[in-house]
Motif scaffolding. Structure first.
Motif, PDB file in Angstrom:
ATOM      1  N   ASN A  80       0.816  -1.274   0.074  1.00 54.50           N
ATOM      2  CA  ASN A  80      -0.183   0.136   0.212  1.00 54.50           C
ATOM      3  C   ASN A  80       0.880   1.293  -0.103  1.00 54.50           C
ATOM      4  OD1 ASN A  80      -2.843   0.920   0.497  1.00 54.50           O
ATOM      5  ND2 ASN A  80      -1.762   2.162   2.092  1.00 54.50           N
ATOM      6  N   TYR A  81       0.542   2.190  -0.764  1.00 52.77           N
ATOM      7  CA  TYR A  81       1.256   3.642  -1.003  1.00 52.77           C
ATOM      8  C   TYR A  81       0.275   4.586  -0.788  1.00 52.77           C
ATOM      9  CZ  TYR A  81       5.112   0.724  -2.936  1.00 52.77           C
ATOM     10  OH  TYR A  81       6.037  -0.045  -3.027  1.00 52.77           O
ATOM     11  N   GLN A  82       0.237   4.930   0.692  1.00 57.03           N
ATOM     12  CA  GLN A  82      -0.757   5.736   1.253  1.00 57.03           C
ATOM     13  C   GLN A  82      -1.308   6.984   0.234  1.00 57.03           C
ATOM     14  OE1 GLN A  82       0.151   7.127   5.226  1.00 57.03           O
ATOM     15  NE2 GLN A  82      -1.781   8.102   5.440  1.00 57.03           N
ATOM     16  N   TYR A  83      -0.405   7.759  -0.316  1.00 54.29           N
ATOM     17  CA  TYR A  83      -0.594   8.727  -0.861  1.00 54.29           C
ATOM     18  C   TYR A  83      -0.672   8.883  -2.310  1.00 54.29           C
ATOM     19  CZ  TYR A  83      -0.044  10.941   3.716  1.00 54.29           C
ATOM     20  OH  TYR A  83      -0.220  10.931   5.251  1.00 54.29           O
ATOM     21  N   ALA A  84      -0.379   7.540  -2.985  1.00 55.54           N
ATOM     22  CA  ALA A  84      -0.064   7.627  -4.458  1.00 55.54           C
ATOM     23  C   ALA A  84      -1.248   7.741  -5.401  1.00 55.54           C
ATOM     24  CB  ALA A  84       0.614   6.287  -4.864  1.00 55.54           C
ATOM     25  N   GLY A  85      -2.469   7.572  -4.638  1.00 55.43           N
ATOM     26  CA  GLY A  85      -3.300   7.715  -5.616  1.00 55.43           C
ATOM     27  C   GLY A  85      -3.493   6.451  -6.745  1.00 55.43           C
ATOM     28  N   HIS A  86      -4.615   6.407  -7.402  1.00 57.29           N
ATOM     29  CA  HIS A  86      -5.071   5.361  -8.325  1.00 57.29           C
ATOM     30  C   HIS A  86      -4.305   5.185  -9.635  1.00 57.29           C
ATOM     31  CE1 HIS A  86      -8.378   2.672  -9.697  1.00 57.29           C
ATOM     32  NE2 HIS A  86      -8.155   3.305 -10.914  1.00 57.29           N
ATOM     33  N   MET A  87      -3.546   6.168 -10.213  1.00 59.00           N
ATOM     34  CA  MET A  87      -3.051   6.030 -11.483  1.00 59.00           C
ATOM     35  C   MET A  87      -1.621   5.331 -11.505  1.00 59.00           C
ATOM     36  SD  MET A  87      -5.432   7.327 -13.189  1.00 59.00           S
ATOM     37  CE  MET A  87      -4.838   7.409 -14.812  1.00 59.00           C
ATOM     38  N   MET A  88      -1.047   4.979 -10.074  1.00 66.45           N
ATOM     39  CA  MET A  88       0.218   4.758 -10.308  1.00 66.45           C
ATOM     40  C   MET A  88       0.404   3.210 -11.025  1.00 66.45           C
ATOM     41  SD  MET A  88       0.844   3.079  -6.231  1.00 66.45           S
ATOM     42  CE  MET A  88      -0.758   2.369  -5.699  1.00 66.45           C
ATOM     43  N   THR A  89       1.340   3.165 -11.872  1.00 64.12           N
ATOM     44  CA  THR A  89       1.756   2.125 -12.647  1.00 64.12           C
ATOM     45  C   THR A  89       3.310   2.026 -13.241  1.00 64.12           C
ATOM     46  OG1 THR A  89      -0.451   2.009 -13.630  1.00 64.12           O
ATOM     47  CG2 THR A  89       1.124   0.494 -14.705  1.00 64.12           C
ATOM     48  N   LEU A  90       3.485   2.656 -14.209  1.00 60.73           N
ATOM     49  CA  LEU A  90       4.942   2.918 -14.466  1.00 60.73           C
ATOM     50  C   LEU A  90       5.699   3.992 -14.036  1.00 60.73           C
ATOM     51  CD1 LEU A  90       4.604   1.998 -18.364  1.00 60.73           C
ATOM     52  CD2 LEU A  90       5.089   0.362 -16.468  1.00 60.73           C
ATOM     53  N   PRO A  91       7.058   3.917 -13.665  1.00 56.05           N
ATOM     54  CA  PRO A  91       7.702   5.031 -13.064  1.00 56.05           C
ATOM     55  C   PRO A  91       8.042   6.313 -13.949  1.00 56.05           C
ATOM     56  CG  PRO A  91       9.248   3.218 -13.520  1.00 56.05           C
ATOM     57  CD  PRO A  91       7.900   2.775 -14.101  1.00 56.05           C
ATOM     58  N   TYR A  92       7.943   7.548 -13.163  1.00 58.70           N
ATOM     59  CA  TYR A  92       8.305   8.655 -13.792  1.00 58.70           C
ATOM     60  C   TYR A  92       7.442   9.189 -15.106  1.00 58.70           C
ATOM     61  CZ  TYR A  92      12.674   7.665 -11.241  1.00 58.70           C
ATOM     62  OH  TYR A  92      13.336   7.392 -10.139  1.00 58.70           O
ATOM     63  N   GLN A  93       6.113   8.606 -14.935  1.00 60.59           N
ATOM     64  CA  GLN A  93       5.240   8.959 -16.220  1.00 60.59           C
ATOM     65  C   GLN A  93       4.605  10.115 -15.664  1.00 60.59           C
ATOM     66  OE1 GLN A  93       5.001   7.275 -19.398  1.00 60.59           O
ATOM     67  NE2 GLN A  93       6.983   6.844 -18.275  1.00 60.59           N
ATOM     68  N   CYS A  94       4.216  11.110 -16.382  1.00 58.78           N
ATOM     69  CA  CYS A  94       3.493  12.243 -16.051  1.00 58.78           C
ATOM     70  C   CYS A  94       2.099  11.912 -15.591  1.00 58.78           C
ATOM     71  CB  CYS A  94       3.098  12.987 -17.315  1.00 58.78           C
ATOM     72  SG  CYS A  94       4.633  13.593 -18.128  1.00 58.78           S
ATOM     73  N   ILE A  95       1.579  12.729 -14.675  1.00 58.59           N
ATOM     74  CA  ILE A  95       0.218  12.569 -13.999  1.00 58.59           C
ATOM     75  C   ILE A  95      -0.979  12.534 -15.123  1.00 58.59           C
ATOM     76  CG2 ILE A  95      -1.258  13.412 -12.400  1.00 58.59           C
ATOM     77  CD1 ILE A  95       1.050  14.244 -10.905  1.00 58.59           C
ATOM     78  N   GLY A  96      -0.701  13.296 -16.005  1.00 60.80           N
ATOM     79  CA  GLY A  96      -1.938  13.498 -16.956  1.00 60.80           C
ATOM     80  C   GLY A  96      -2.315  14.958 -16.910  1.00 60.80           C
ATOM     81  N   THR A  97      -3.435  14.811 -16.291  1.00 59.24           N
ATOM     82  CA  THR A  97      -4.106  16.011 -15.808  1.00 59.24           C
ATOM     83  C   THR A  97      -4.070  16.160 -14.154  1.00 59.24           C
ATOM     84  OG1 THR A  97      -6.299  15.229 -15.793  1.00 59.24           O
ATOM     85  CG2 THR A  97      -5.500  16.254 -17.959  1.00 59.24           C
TER      86      THR A  97
END
Length: 431
Positions: A382-399
């Protein structure tokens, strides 16, 4: 132009590698402006419409050299710009789209670009001097073979290193965006780690359902058959990876098909939910089916969605999560049969998941499996503050509106959850 010593190393790197930025031989306390631009970047976290040939990504920062006249982005935070903390990767992951042209997406697998790499161009402004440098980032290299899979029973892309050994294999399922591009990026990265990876399209393109409704789990069954027939695959070492709604599908499939020997899911649900229509509205049908029958699922009543709609109108980021949160009081009949899974499970979650309560799903799954004396490992990361979108490293958040976490927390979760996934798969494949 003055004799500045600019170093960006390495100039060519995998998307999981860090970049080192330094500038030397400047006077102390000199202002350096840096702008980053990419016009061929595919972001796994962005809207599905943001494809490389119709979008422009940019980031920027203003920095001051230290007392020795050196600028090291790993030690110096920007005084202003698109990110805040001292981080040499900040200009990479803080890029956002500034231009998106309307363009229809390809509907056939063969017409979808592989998006193996992208270029970022940096412009440095120091006083009246302006100069540029470029780097290349790649998901996979040219020695990875790619095969389109475009049969009536299976749509996807297969990636594997061009060698003579048999590789453990992973089926890759992306989330509720559908299509293949996002699963493809993950599969490309897995191929670089020594896996044969099959990115599967299960809705949203020609030959599959137009919406996330009654998706036949036979798609995964056919993916298993395809991998077993591939000469480059170790047919006894087949796993599955699912992200978000694809995580739900991966768990469902693994509970039915015993040939799946290891499972990693990121931000998934352990409960079967109703599907989504083409307009992303709640469907009256289940998300999944098998042998022509819908799998039992949790439906949402219209009255249950009203508070969510109000929260969305008010701009609340966790409006959707609050809807799913209410289902945790009554879900027994819709629980995925995790006890039937024939291998270890890695379950990656976050407290700050803004789509659905993935951490609680992990806790529910853990208790459920304990009650069944599950014979394999169940690992929740569990990564407390990471949010739903985490997958590949160093990728932009998008919006920025997509996440409730800070960029640094999101990146931390993405880096480490991907390491968790790769290490888990490698451990499983070695046993």
């Amino acid at each position: 132009m003055k004799d500045y010593n600019i170093k960006i190393e390495p100039e060519v790197s995998h998307i999981s590698e860090r970049i080192h930025f330094t500038i030397e031989n400047l006077p102390p306390d000199t202002l350096v402006k840096i702008n980053a631009v990419s016009n061929n970047y595919y972001c796994i976290n962005s809207d599905i419409r943001y494809i490389p040939d119709n979008s422009l990504w940019t980031s920027s920062g203003e920095f001051y050299t230290d007392k020795n006249g050196t600028l090291d982005l790993s030690k110096t935070a920007p005084s202003s710009g698109s990110y805040k903390d001292a981080d040499e990767m900040g200009l990479i992951y803080s890029m956002t789209t500034v231009r998106v042209k309307n363009k229809s997406l390809p509907q056939s697998i063969k017409d979808v670009p592989q998006n193996r790499s992208y270029t970022i161009n940096f412009t440095f402004t120091i006083g009246s001097d302006i100069f540029t440098e470029s780097i290349k980032r790649y998901y996979c290299t040219d020695d990875v073979l790619c095969k389109d899979v475009d049969s009536k029973m299976l749509k996807g892309r297969f990636f594997v290193k061009n060698d003579t050994i048999k590789h453990p294999a992973v089926i890759v399922l992306s989330g509720s965006d559908g299509r293949i591009e996002k699963a493809q990026s993950i599969a490309e990265c897995l191929s670089m780690e020594g896996f044969a990876a099959l990115a599967v399209c299960y809705f949203g393109m020609d030959g599959v359902s137009p919406s996330l409704e009654k998706i036949p789990l036979e798609i995964v069954e056919n993916a298993i058959r395809y991998l077993k027939a591939e000469s480059s695959v170790d047919k006894n070492k087949i796993g599955i990876y699912g992200r978000s709604k694809g995580g739900e599908m991966a768990l469902e499939a693994a509970s039915i098909f015993s040939d799946i020997r290891f499972i990693a899911v990121t931000s998934p649900s352990c409960i079967t939910y109703a599907g989504l229509t083409e307009k992303s509205l709640n469907s009256k049908f289940s998300s999944w089916s098998y042998k022509g029958k819908e799998l039992p699922c949790k439906h949402f009543k219209f009255i249950d969605t009203l508070p969510m709609i109000i929260k969305m109108i008010c701009g609340r980021r966790n409006a959707l999560c609050s809807l799913y949160q209410k289902t945790l009081d009554d879900f027994d009949n819709n629980m995925i049969h995790l006890e039937k899974i024939n291998g270890p499970i890695l379950f990656i979650s976050s407290d700050e998941d803004e789509v659905w309560p993935s951490r609680k799903y992990g806790q529910i799954a853990s208790s459920y499996l304990q009650n069944y004396n599950f014979q394999h490992d169940f690992i929740q990361k569990n990564y407390q503050y990471a949010g739903h979108m985490m997958t590949l490293p160093y990728q932009c958040i998008g919006t920025r509106k997509q996440i409730s976490s800070s960029p640094s927390d999101f990146i931390y979760g993405s880096i480490n959850s991907w390491k968790d996934t790769v290490n888990f798969f490698k451990k499983c494949a070695s046993e």
